[in-house]
Design an enzyme around this catalytic site. Structure first.
Site, short mmCIF file in Angstrom:
data_model
loop_
_atom_site.label_atom_id
_atom_site.label_comp_id
_atom_site.label_asym_id
_atom_site.label_seq_id
_atom_site.Cartn_x
_atom_site.Cartn_y
_atom_site.Cartn_z
N ASP A 86 -41.20 -24.91 -51.34
CA ASP A 86 -40.79 -25.99 -50.66
C ASP A 86 -41.58 -26.09 -49.37
O ASP A 86 -41.21 -25.31 -48.42
CB ASP A 86 -39.23 -26.22 -50.68
CG ASP A 86 -38.91 -27.80 -50.14
OD1 ASP A 86 -39.80 -28.48 -49.76
OD2 ASP A 86 -37.44 -27.85 -50.41
N ASP A 87 -42.14 -27.16 -49.31
CA ASP A 87 -42.98 -27.24 -47.77
C ASP A 87 -44.00 -26.26 -47.44
O ASP A 87 -44.15 -25.99 -46.27
CB ASP A 87 -42.05 -27.66 -46.56
CG ASP A 87 -41.26 -28.59 -46.70
OD1 ASP A 87 -41.27 -29.58 -47.74
OD2 ASP A 87 -40.55 -29.23 -45.80
N CYS B 113 -40.44 -34.07 -51.00
CA CYS B 113 -39.90 -33.37 -51.94
C CYS B 113 -39.41 -34.11 -53.22
O CYS B 113 -39.73 -33.72 -54.28
CB CYS B 113 -38.49 -32.91 -51.48
SG CYS B 113 -38.67 -31.57 -50.15
N ARG C 132 -41.36 -33.73 -57.15
CA ARG C 132 -40.60 -33.01 -58.20
C ARG C 132 -40.45 -34.20 -59.35
O ARG C 132 -40.64 -33.55 -60.54
CB ARG C 132 -39.06 -32.55 -57.77
CG ARG C 132 -39.08 -31.49 -56.83
CD ARG C 132 -38.04 -31.39 -55.63
NE ARG C 132 -38.32 -30.74 -54.69
CZ ARG C 132 -38.33 -29.48 -54.41
NH1 ARG C 132 -37.85 -28.64 -55.33
NH2 ARG C 132 -39.07 -28.83 -53.43
N LYS D 284 -33.74 -25.56 -56.03
CA LYS D 284 -33.49 -26.62 -55.41
C LYS D 284 -33.89 -27.76 -56.31
O LYS D 284 -35.05 -27.67 -56.71
CB LYS D 284 -34.34 -26.92 -54.22
CG LYS D 284 -34.35 -28.55 -53.59
CD LYS D 284 -34.86 -28.44 -52.11
CE LYS D 284 -35.41 -29.83 -52.03
NZ LYS D 284 -36.28 -29.92 -50.59
N HIS E 82 -33.03 -31.80 -56.49
CA HIS E 82 -33.47 -33.13 -55.62
C HIS E 82 -33.81 -34.20 -56.49
O HIS E 82 -34.75 -34.86 -55.94
CB HIS E 82 -34.36 -32.45 -54.47
CG HIS E 82 -34.27 -33.28 -53.05
ND1 HIS E 82 -35.08 -33.42 -52.05
CD2 HIS E 82 -33.51 -34.34 -52.77
CE1 HIS E 82 -34.61 -34.20 -50.89
NE2 HIS E 82 -33.59 -34.39 -51.68
N SER F 152 -31.98 -30.82 -50.37
CA SER F 152 -32.67 -30.08 -49.39
C SER F 152 -31.61 -29.19 -48.60
O SER F 152 -30.61 -29.55 -48.35
CB SER F 152 -33.64 -30.91 -48.44
OG SER F 152 -34.62 -31.40 -49.18
N HIS G 28 -38.83 -24.71 -46.85
CA HIS G 28 -38.22 -25.65 -45.95
C HIS G 28 -37.23 -25.26 -44.76
O HIS G 28 -36.50 -24.14 -45.23
CB HIS G 28 -37.51 -26.63 -46.93
CG HIS G 28 -37.12 -27.90 -46.64
ND1 HIS G 28 -36.34 -28.31 -45.64
CD2 HIS G 28 -37.71 -29.10 -47.11
CE1 HIS G 28 -35.93 -29.57 -45.40
NE2 HIS G 28 -36.83 -30.11 -46.40
N ASP H 182 -44.37 -28.04 -53.21
CA ASP H 182 -44.03 -29.34 -53.74
C ASP H 182 -44.76 -30.24 -52.62
O ASP H 182 -44.72 -31.72 -52.92
CB ASP H 182 -42.51 -29.50 -53.46
CG ASP H 182 -42.14 -29.68 -52.07
OD1 ASP H 182 -42.48 -28.98 -51.14
OD2 ASP H 182 -40.90 -30.19 -51.80
N ASN H 183 -44.95 -29.84 -51.26
CA ASN H 183 -45.92 -30.63 -50.41
C ASN H 183 -46.44 -29.81 -49.40
O ASN H 183 -46.14 -28.63 -49.30
CB ASN H 183 -45.13 -32.08 -49.96
CG ASN H 183 -43.60 -31.41 -49.34
OD1 ASN H 183 -42.77 -31.72 -49.85
ND2 ASN H 183 -43.64 -30.84 -48.25
N LYS I 251 -47.03 -32.16 -44.24
CA LYS I 251 -46.07 -32.98 -45.11
C LYS I 251 -45.86 -34.37 -44.66
O LYS I 251 -45.79 -34.74 -43.47
CB LYS I 251 -44.73 -32.34 -44.96
CG LYS I 251 -43.50 -32.97 -45.47
CD LYS I 251 -42.23 -31.97 -45.29
CE LYS I 251 -41.02 -32.70 -45.81
NZ LYS I 251 -39.84 -32.22 -45.80
MG MG Z 1 -40.90 -30.45 -49.70
#
Ligand code: MG
Length: 474
Positions: free
Chosen positions: A38-39, A78, A82, A135, A137, A160, A238, A290-291, A311
């Site tokens: 994540d991130d 996010c 996903r 996660k 989300h 998150s 994240h 994810d980003n 992001k």
């Molecule tokens: Mg993310």
């Protein structure tokens, strides 16, 4: 041969064919594991050029498999990212990005619609065991949880790790000049769930990566004799960052580096488990993010390496992520500088497993299996559309990328305006999107403007009425 004998032979064949899905043949179907961070930025792994974060397991995974250098996520934040991964559809098609909000929050009433078909549901055509760890989300209410979208088992946080903040969320932001600043877990009242029950609140985020890893390893052990799909979506890196005591203070980069090195350890544990139970030749493992990095959080955000921004933006740093495919019996080792996307995973897994993606709706992915196997070096993907919230921001076609909407690094959402003069970049020669070529290449600008118009029409035409009203910029 008499009629009766024909009948018995025909009946025998029918019985045999209907028995083809026996446990014996099921074992030959490939397993799939998607590890989704994540991130995490494009530049945060040693094998993608980070000078101080050490990722020996991921580096080995890349050396034994395929490292994709032009791999995209479906959105720069996010929730829609996903939704795109699991459905193979731009999230604008399923309401997981809208003009009102880029992501779901703890007070959101919605989630990924039941009518969407996820990778887990596609693989259920062949009776795969399916689990989601980490996660989610895509909706925290029971009707939207992983157990309602094709997953037999769920263990993780529903949104998150910075949500349900207790006190002022900007407090964390203020402290991120210090790479080792540590928040308290009680500042984030995030639930940890198992299936549809909350089992811990707040989740102890200091041990969460370790616990996800233990669950993943024991899931592989328990399902080694049948095909399975494991979707492991780490809550980290994240913000707020937390690392296990075994990793805290170890990385030269600071706490963010500790977190990445712990995730690297986790990847090593999972690949080792696959080797130990003799599944390495019959499993495809994908590692990606994810980003891009959340740059507003300074030393607690990652690095997009040479790519522009991070992001929340449709520059490359927001949507191009590190990607590694591993599977010694299936994936031919290579460095792949072709385009690919998380949107393509559902098609790729369907081909490798002999299942079918939905035929009753527009899909946005491509089957990458021939590139993975090394039977071709050319990716079927040559274009990508960049959406944020409910606006189309940019398109890439081959080496050219046209931006039509302003985009900036953000803390939370900034409203942006259409660019008076669209900007054109050659993202293969100019990897940091610095040199606008629009005035030198008007014919390319015209072609890509038309591609955007056609894509917008394709999206809008296929949208249900309740979503069409939420699309902007038409
Ligand atoms: Mg993310």
């Amino acid at each position: 041969m008499g009629k009766l004998e024909h009948y018995f032979i025909a009946t025998f064949l029918v019985i045999c064919c209907s028995c083809s899905d026996t446990p014996e043949t099921k074992k030959t179907l490939p397993n799939f594991i998607v590890i989704f961070t994540d991130d995490q930025g494009y530049g945060d792994l040693s094998c993608f050029g980070h000078p101080t974060i050490k990722t020996p397991h991921l580096d080995q995974m890349a050396a034994e498999g395929q490292k994709w250098t032009q791999f995209y996520v479906a959105a720069p934040v996010c929730t829609p990212s996903r939704a795109g991964l699991l459905t193979g559809r731009y999230p604008i098609r399923n309401g997981m990005t809208s003009a009102k909000s880029g992501v779901l929050f703890p007070n959101s009433a919605g989630g990924l619609p039941q009518s969407e078909i996820t990778i887990a549901e596609v693989l259920k055509q062949k009776h795969y065991a399916t689990a989601m760890i980490g996660k989610w989300h895509l909706g925290h209410l029971p009707q939207f949880l992983p157990t309602a979208q094709g997953f037999d088992y769920y263990y993780g946080i529903p949104y998150s790790n910075d949500m349900n903040a207790v006190g002022e969320w900007k407090e964390y932001l203020k402290n991120t000049d210090d790479p080792n600043y540590q928040a308290d877990i009680t500042m984030y009242d995030v639930p940890l769930m198992e299936n549809n029950e909350i089992i811990e609140r707040p989740a102890d985020q200091r041990t969460i990566t370790h616990r996800y890893t233990e669950k993943a390893v024991s899931y592989i052990q328990a399902n080694k004799d049948q095909p399975f799909f494991l979707y492991l979506a780490h809550s980290l890196p994240h913000i707020p960052l937390f690392a296990h005591d075994d990793f805290k203070g170890k990385s030269k980069q600071g706490l963010y580096g500790d977190v990445i090195e712990e995730i690297d350890w986790s990847v090593g544990k999972i690949l080792q488990k696959l080797r130990d139970v003799n599944l390495k030749d019959n499993t495809v493992v994908v590692f990606t993010s994810d980003n891009g990095p959340w740059l507003a959080f300074k030393s607690h955000g990652g690095s997009a390496g040479p790519l522009r921004a991070g992001k929340g933006t449709t520059f490359e740093g927001g949507q191009r992520v590190p990607a590694i495919f591993w599977g010694p019996g299936i994936v031919k080792p290579a460095i792949v500088s072709e385009m690919g996307s998380t949107l393509d995973l559902i098609h790729t897994f369907a081909t490798l497993s002999g299942t079918k993606v939905p035929a009753d709706r527009k899909m946005d992915g491509y089957d990458l299996s021939s590139v993975l196997k090394g039977t071709t070096e050319v990716s079927p993907r040559s274009e990508f559309f960049y959406w944020t919230e409910a606006k189309l921001y940019a398109v890439r076609s081959g080496k050219w990328k046209l931006h039509i909407q302003q985009t900036e690094p953000i803390v939370y959402w900034n409203k942006t305006e259409p660019l008076e003069n669209p900007e054109l970049y050659n993202v293969e020669a100019d990897i940091s999107e610095k040199y606008d070529r629009a005035s030198a290449k008007p014919e390319v600008v015209t072609r890509l403007k038309q591609a955007l118009k056609d894509h917008q029409a394709d999206i809008t035409d296929a949208l249900p009425d309740n979503l069409a009203a939420k699309v902007e910029g038409e």
